[in-house]
Scaffold this active site. Structure first.
Site, PDB file in Angstrom:
ATOM      1  CG  ASP A  71     168.172 118.480  72.428  1.00  0.00           C
ATOM      2  OD1 ASP A  71     168.719 118.468  73.543  1.00  0.00           O
ATOM      3  OD2 ASP A  71     167.477 119.431  72.036  1.00  0.00           O
TER       4      ASP A  71
ATOM      5  CD  GLU B 125     158.173 124.313  71.305  1.00  0.00           C
ATOM      6  OE1 GLU B 125     158.672 124.447  72.432  1.00  0.00           O
ATOM      7  OE2 GLU B 125     158.863 124.113  70.290  1.00  0.00           O
TER       8      GLU B 125
ATOM      9  CD  GLU C 217     168.605 127.712  77.413  1.00  0.00           C
ATOM     10  OE1 GLU C 217     169.239 128.285  76.504  1.00  0.00           O
ATOM     11  OE2 GLU C 217     167.700 126.892  77.186  1.00  0.00           O
TER      12      GLU C 217
ATOM     13  CD  GLU D  61     166.169 123.597  67.567  1.00  0.00           C
ATOM     14  OE1 GLU D  61     166.817 124.000  68.553  1.00  0.00           O
ATOM     15  OE2 GLU D  61     165.103 124.125  67.191  1.00  0.00           O
TER      16      GLU D  61
END
Length: 918
Positions: free
Chosen positions: A281, A375, A134, A393
């Site tokens: 991803d 989610e 992150e 996204e």
């Protein structure tokens, strides 16, 4: 052009989005307002400016804004949210993450001020443990993106003339602070690092972890390589490349897939399921984008190899389902997570447009059903995890699909996203994440990626080229949508670009050519091209959900069906018992009153009968799984509808197992505090709570007693607020209020439970505005501008009246939907206290359950003697009474023993599968 950019692949990346008709050509077909007008009205740069202003006013210099309580989120001062808090490092995360967004939205003056604030106030030497992943994508990427646009503006000569690379200096400082995480034999980084003390020292409080996710280790190359190219210091790019090389070497060689988590020391896969969503991803994303940015052929070779495996095993159009890396033909789960919504955008960059359109359309249908993308959702499009933290996204993929096709349909999709955000997520101090898309309740959370990505992609979707102060095609987006200039490909090159990828397989795919594809073939400028692909999918969600009992056969394939269906079985029917005996299934009555079903395949009349028995047991397991989910009451919503909230603040509330059913009737009224506040004796201020919704504190008596006392005083509803200081629905599982073991039919008013944090929001509103009106319902109701323009209603103006639920086209038809009352028939089987045992597999025990089966989830049932269950509930439900005394529990409450038994079965089945994976 190749000479200008240094290598052909970069040219391809630019050409993918060329030759589209000007936006104005579509405006004749749009509304009178036009897309430009819509953008200004609904998603203008001013909206971002107000969002930034809210953060500066209420949260600065904290990392994030808490939009419901209008204050900053400071790590250590709020209840821990677990791994989510690892993104917070006391370095003004939101400010850094939003820097280049300001320039994209042409807020150059505000950008200049923000850069000065970062330079002046941000400290990167804090004694705090942060996520390497992150911190890299949000902070390092934010600093590099800010530096990229800062030097661009400086070159233009109007803004940032004073800038001397201060952001790049901070980025380099942060890069060095992340390097200790790479101190492993594999080259894979530790998942966390202490910004001040690194890893190994006692003060670091980290460095003992053994596992990391694939995306965590594989999403570093863009930022680290850019840092090396900007500064001329090669160590950052070298470390990121080594991590990528190790992941490539550890791929499963037969399937060419990678798992979700890996041991950073041994390289063993810890989680061996594989997909394109959470945990993996951006690893795939960075392989392709590293090729575009750096021009290294090996990255494209690796991406193409993985992509071939994805399309072979994971892609089941329009679905993208996780599989096992050693058994790629076997689905690992029957649900999908929202992070995979980025994948259509990546497929556009790859040039594979058809599956991108298909998956995007499926996701859009889910959004139209729930207003937001949950989610996680099942293969039959039911909600699996109900949260939605305003993830960007899907907006990202929408932008890329519009760039590729020029189809105005994707402008309509963007318009829907913006309207839903303004209608359901906007609150007085910003935009709040959705706690539950089914109820519309909010979470006191606004992640930095909302401003960094969502605002950016939606603005770019509608913006014309003349709206931009620079050419967006000169940059590549990181996974956090930060901008890195393509000219980095020819700057400070320290790595060889030779094809050194080991064991690269030649793949038969015409899209893998080393020349630019013809954009007129890949991305036709005919809007009908995309429409023709979407058309068969426009009703895919509605046709798949709900799944009734009559369609249960579909869950078990097209093979032969057993002569007795699990839903029809009755233990008292002699004919049914005879059929069970023929299938090798026997029924045993236990001393404790339970009934067990046991299958012995060798006792079946024939091998075909044994197979029928196995299918029957599998069906019964599936019915049990569904029953467990139906026993949990869904969450409810408390919506503040009075001035100045106007329905924008929605709080997650726990339901009661007694009182009015809010799925059939809503209750709206002003709130008043009861006296005594506990509500455990006769109410002494009945004139204050009459015709109002009474507020009480948890404790001292049973919930049902509180309800009776306020009902006697004339209240039209009740809200019990938790007395546990700091408790919150953000961190605690759903709480259900049970009865008192007696008949509670006399309680007619609705009762809801709020944790301490949510309850204080209402109490604070009362202190500030005195009159506060709320709506108690099963899900938040629509808000519009008319509500905001209305004067505050008085308590005498029918504000307290119960209102029938309004029909909504997007009403959730999943487990939270209120089902019609059921009549007793042969299709409804009640079986008290049932257990299932397959003697030739693991023992499966479902005890103390009452079966009342009306619907079935789709499930993949393997024709083996052991069945893997995925019964972990979406939300752990707590059903408690408000007393320490013993209570006679309602027999509809699922016992903990049953839950634990199912979890153990999941684990055992998974372990058995692990042993087979060679």
């Amino acid at each position: 052009m190749a000479g200008e950019w240094g290598h052909l692949p970069t040219v391809c990346a630019r050409l993918c989005f060329c030759s589209l008709p000007p936006r104005g050509k579509w405006r004749a077909e749009e509304s009178a307002l036009g897309w430009a007008g819509f953008l200004v009205a609904c998603w203008s740069p001013g909206r971002l400016q107000r969002a930034i202003k809210n953060w500066l006013e209420h949260a600065y210099p904290a990392d994030e804004l808490m939009p419901l309580t209008c204050r900053g989120r400071v790590r250590g001062q709020e209840p821990s949210r677990g791994d989510v808090d690892d993104a917070l490092g006391k370095f003004s995360l939101t400010l850094i993450d939003t820097l280049d967004t300001l320039v994209v939205l042409n807020k150059t003056k505000e950008f200049e001020d923000a850069v000065k604030n970062v330079i002046k106030d941000v400290n990167l030497d804090n004694d705090i443990v942060v996520s390497v992943f992150e911190t890299n994508i949000r902070v390092l990427g934010g600093l590099l993106g800010g530096h990229s646009v800062a030097i661009m503006l400086k070159e233009k000569g109007e803004y940032m003339q004073w800038y001397s690379g201060e952001l790049l200096h901070m980025a380099k400082q942060l890069g060095y602070k992340l390097l200790p995480a790479f101190n492993t034999t594999s080259g894979l980084p530790y998942p966390r690092v202490n910004l001040k003390f690194g890893l190994r020292s006692p003060e670091a409080r980290t460095g003992t972890e053994t596992d990391t996710c694939t995306a965590c280790a594989g999403t570093l190359i863009l930022e680290f390589a850019a840092l090396s190219r900007f500064t001329g210091t090669s160590i950052f790019e070298e470390y990121a490349r080594k991590a990528l090389d190790f992941l490539w070497e550890k791929r499963q060689r037969n399937s060419n897939l990678v798992g979700v988590t890996i041991n950073i020391h041994t390289g063993d896969w810890v989680r061996k399921d594989s997909g394109v969503g959470a945990g993996i991803d951006s690893y795939y994303e960075y392989l392709l984008k590293a090729y575009v940015l750096l021009g290294d052929d090996r990255f494209l070779e690796r991406f193409n190899t993985h992509y071939d495996a994805i399309m072979r095993y994971i892609s089941q159009p329009p679905l993208l389902l996780d599989v096992h890396i050693h058994k790629p033909m076997l689905n690992a789960r029957t649900w999908m997570d929202s992070l995979l919504a980025f994948f259509p955008g990546l497929q556009v960059l790859k040039g594979d447009i058809r599956p991108a359109i298909e998956t995007h359309e499926m996701l859009y249908q889910v959004i139209k059903k729930h207003n937001f993308l949950p989610e996680a959702f099942t293969t039959d499009f039911r909600v699996h995890w109900a949260q939605h933290p305003l993830r960007p996204e899907f907006a990202e993929s929408t932008y890329f699909l519009y760039k590729a096709t020029g189809d105005p349909y994707y402008l309509e999709v963007g318009k829907t996203l913006i309207e839903n955000l303004n209608k359901y997520a906007r609150v007085p101090c910003g935009f709040a994440a959705m706690k539950d898309v089914r109820t519309g309740s909010h979470e006191d959370r606004m992640d930095s990626f909302f401003l960094a990505e969502m605002f950016k992609y939606l603005y770019l979707l509608f913006a014309d080229k003349e709206d931009m102060v620079f050419d967006i095609e000169d940059y590549i987006f990181t996974t956090e949508a930060h901008l890195l200039p393509l000219w980095l490909s020819t700057t400070n090159q320290t790595m060889s670009k030779k094809n050194t990828t080991t064991e690269y397989m030649e793949l038969d795919d015409s899209n893998f050519e080393w020349t630019c594809p013809n954009t007129q073939i890949l991305f036709p400028n005919d809007p009908m091209y995309a429409q023709n692909i979407r058309e068969p999918l426009k009703n895919v969600v509605d046709k798949s959900c709900p799944r009734g009992v009559a369609r249960v056969e579909e869950s078990f394939g097209s093979g032969p069906k057993p002569p007795l269906r699990a839903r029809d079985f009755m233990a008292s029917n002699p004919e049914h018992l005879e059929i069970l005996k023929k299938m090798g299934v026997s029924l045993i009555h236990l001393k404790d009153g339970r009934v067990q079903l046991v299958q012995h395949a060798i006792q079946a009349a024939s091998s075909l009968d044994a197979e029928d028995g196995l299918r029957f047991m599998q069906e019964m397991i599936e019915l049990s799984s569904q029953q467990q989910k139906e026993q949990q009451l869904p969450p409810r919503a408390v919506q503040i509808v009075s001035h100045p909230f106007f329905g924008r603040v929605v709080l997650t509330a726990g339901p009661a197992q007694f009182g009015m059913d809010l799925s059939k009737h809503n209750t709206r009224g002003f709130v008043a505090t009861s006296k005594p506040y506990s509500g455990c004796s006769e109410i002494t201020n009945p004139e204050a709570v009459k015709e109002k919704i009474a507020l009480m504190q948890r404790g001292q008596c049973m919930f049902a007693e509180k309800a009776r006392n306020i009902q006697k005083a004339g209240a039209i509803g009740g809200i019990v607020i938790d007395d546990n200081e700091g408790s919150s629905s953000d961190t605690a599982p759903l709480f259900q209020m049970a009865g008192d073991g007696k008949n509670t039919d006399d309680i007619k008013i609705p009762m809801l439970f709020l944790f301490n944090k949510e309850g204080n929001i209402i109490l604070d509103a009362i202190r500030e505005y005195e009159s506060v009106e709320v709506l108690l319902s099963d899900k938040a109701k629509d808000r519009d501008l008319e509500m905001e323009n209305m004067d505050q209603k008085s308590s005498e103006n029918d504000s307290h009246k119960q209102r029938p639920e309004e029909t909504s086209a997007s009403q959730d038809l999943s487990l939270v939907s209120q089902e019609p009352e059921r009549e007793e028939s042969s299709d409804v089987t009640h079986l008290d206290s049932l257990s299932l045992i397959d003697a030739d597999s693991d023992s499966i025990s479902i005890s103390n359950q009452e079966f009342c089966i009306t619907e079935i989830h789709e499930a993949d049932v393997q024709e083996t003697e052991s069945t893997e269950l995925d019964n972990q509930p979406q939300e752990q439900s707590q059903t408690e009474t408000d007393s320490s005394s013993n209570v006679n529990w309602d027999n509809k409450v699922q016992p903990m023993e049953s839950i634990l038994a199912d979890w153990n079965e999941d684990i055992e089945a998974f372990e058995m599968m692990e042993k087979d994976e060679l």
